[in-house]
Design an enzyme around this catalytic site. Structure first.
Site, short mmCIF file in Angstrom:
data_model
loop_
_atom_site.label_atom_id
_atom_site.label_comp_id
_atom_site.label_asym_id
_atom_site.label_seq_id
_atom_site.Cartn_x
_atom_site.Cartn_y
_atom_site.Cartn_z
N ASN A 66 -7.66 0.12 13.86
CA ASN A 66 -9.08 -0.07 13.50
C ASN A 66 -9.31 -1.42 12.82
O ASN A 66 -10.38 -1.66 12.28
CB ASN A 66 -9.53 1.07 12.57
CG ASN A 66 -8.70 1.12 11.30
OD1 ASN A 66 -7.79 0.32 11.11
ND2 ASN A 66 -9.01 2.06 10.43
N HIS B 283 -7.62 -2.51 10.15
CA HIS B 283 -7.33 -2.55 8.72
C HIS B 283 -6.13 -3.46 8.42
O HIS B 283 -5.28 -3.70 9.26
CB HIS B 283 -7.14 -1.14 8.12
CG HIS B 283 -5.86 -0.45 8.46
ND1 HIS B 283 -5.72 0.91 8.35
CD2 HIS B 283 -4.64 -0.89 8.89
CE1 HIS B 283 -4.49 1.25 8.68
NE2 HIS B 283 -3.82 0.17 9.02
N GLU C 184 -9.82 -0.57 4.81
CA GLU C 184 -10.39 0.01 6.01
C GLU C 184 -11.65 -0.75 6.43
O GLU C 184 -12.19 -1.53 5.63
CB GLU C 184 -10.71 1.49 5.74
CG GLU C 184 -9.49 2.33 5.38
CD GLU C 184 -8.58 2.63 6.57
OE1 GLU C 184 -8.35 1.74 7.42
OE2 GLU C 184 -8.09 3.77 6.65
N ASP D 108 0.83 -1.20 0.00
CA ASP D 108 0.00 0.00 0.00
C ASP D 108 0.87 1.26 0.00
O ASP D 108 2.09 1.18 0.16
CB ASP D 108 -0.95 0.01 1.20
CG ASP D 108 -0.25 -0.26 2.54
OD1 ASP D 108 1.00 -0.31 2.57
OD2 ASP D 108 -0.95 -0.41 3.54
#
Ligand code: F6R
Length: 257
Positions: free
Chosen positions: A136, A138, A143, A67
């Site tokens: 979170n 991810h 996400e 990413d």
């Protein structure tokens, strides 16, 4: 999926390093996708040393970027590019011809995604993915809410990712979008390792491993992987109901679930 819990970050990192070395010993021309971020930093720093002592060459491997922050140049030390070069590619002597990373400055990000998917198909798939997990849940920049069947895509970053991501930058930086491999890439990889360290990750690791499988916690996808390994230190494992008996254990145990 298998879960292994190690006594501390040092031991976890040594074992992650061993997994990477072991895979490349077995397949010299492996296609590897190794995450950036704080969690794998020590494992990567051990890798160059171990590659020399165990006479393992990465010169036939291909590296796929997981990413990148959209709009952040590779020279920015907070970028995934910069991290991978400094912590992995330069120490291992990896040539740029071996590396495929997203160009997050491209004016055509859809084309970047298409190219990355084509590279992965051309290589016959990814042999090993090593991913971290965000606060979170991810994976890469998939996400919460990301579909499990996605390939490379551009995504608006969640508020948590924008805030936590500041830790990689020397000055406050606007982080709105990411470009990332999809969760289907993880499912399709021949071997997937998810790593987490520290008490700060304990709550999300509990969700990922013990809550019902749902896109709201992307890291749950590890439970759907036929050959998935979750490697944790005791801090990250400390809220797991299932592994409670292993708290305080001095070595490590492999637990198949
Ligand atoms: C980085 C990446 C992210 C991180 C995750 C955990 O390439 O894909 O998903 O793995 O945010 O980051 P750290 O390891 O810094 O806690």
């Amino acid at each position: 999926m298998e879960v292994k819990i190690f006594k501390d970050y040092q031991t976890l990192s040594e074992k992650v390093c061993n997994e990477i070395i072991g895979l490349v010993k077995h397949k010299q021309d492996a296609t590897l996708c190794l995450a950036a971020g704080d969690t794998p930093r020590l494992a990567y720093s051990l890798l160059a040393e171990k590659a020399i002592s165990e006479k393992v060459s990465f010169s036939a491997c291909t590296f796929i970027g997981l990413d990148e922050w959209v709009g952040i140049p590779p020279a920015n030390e907070g970028s995934c590019h910069y991290f991978l070069r400094a912590n992995l590619f330069d120490p291992l002597g990896i040539q740029s011809s071996q590396v495929h990373l997203f160009d997050a400055l491209s004016s055509d990000l859809s084309e970047e995604c298409r190219k990355m998917d084509a590279v992965i198909i051309g290589k016959g798939g990814i042999d090993l993915m090593v991913v971290g997990v965000g606060m979170n849940g991810h994976i890469g920049f998939n996400e919460p809410g990301s579909p499990f069947n996605s390939f490379s895509h551009v995504i608006s970053l969640d508020e948590t990712t924008q805030r936590v991501g500041q830790k990689y930058f020397t000055q406050s930086t606007t982080l709105q979008k990411g470009i990332t491999l999809g969760l289907q890439h993880l499912l399709d990889s021949r071997y997937a390792i998810m790593i987490a360290s520290g008490i700060k990750k304990a709550a999300i690791i509990r969700e990922a491993l013990e809550a019902p499988i749902a896109p709201e916690v992307p890291a749950c996808i590890m439970r759907k992987h036929g050959r998935g390994l979750v490697m944790l230190d005791q801090g990250a494992a400390s809220l797991l109901e299932r592994y409670r008996g292993y708290r305080g254990y001095k070595g490590y145990r492999g637990i198949r679930v």
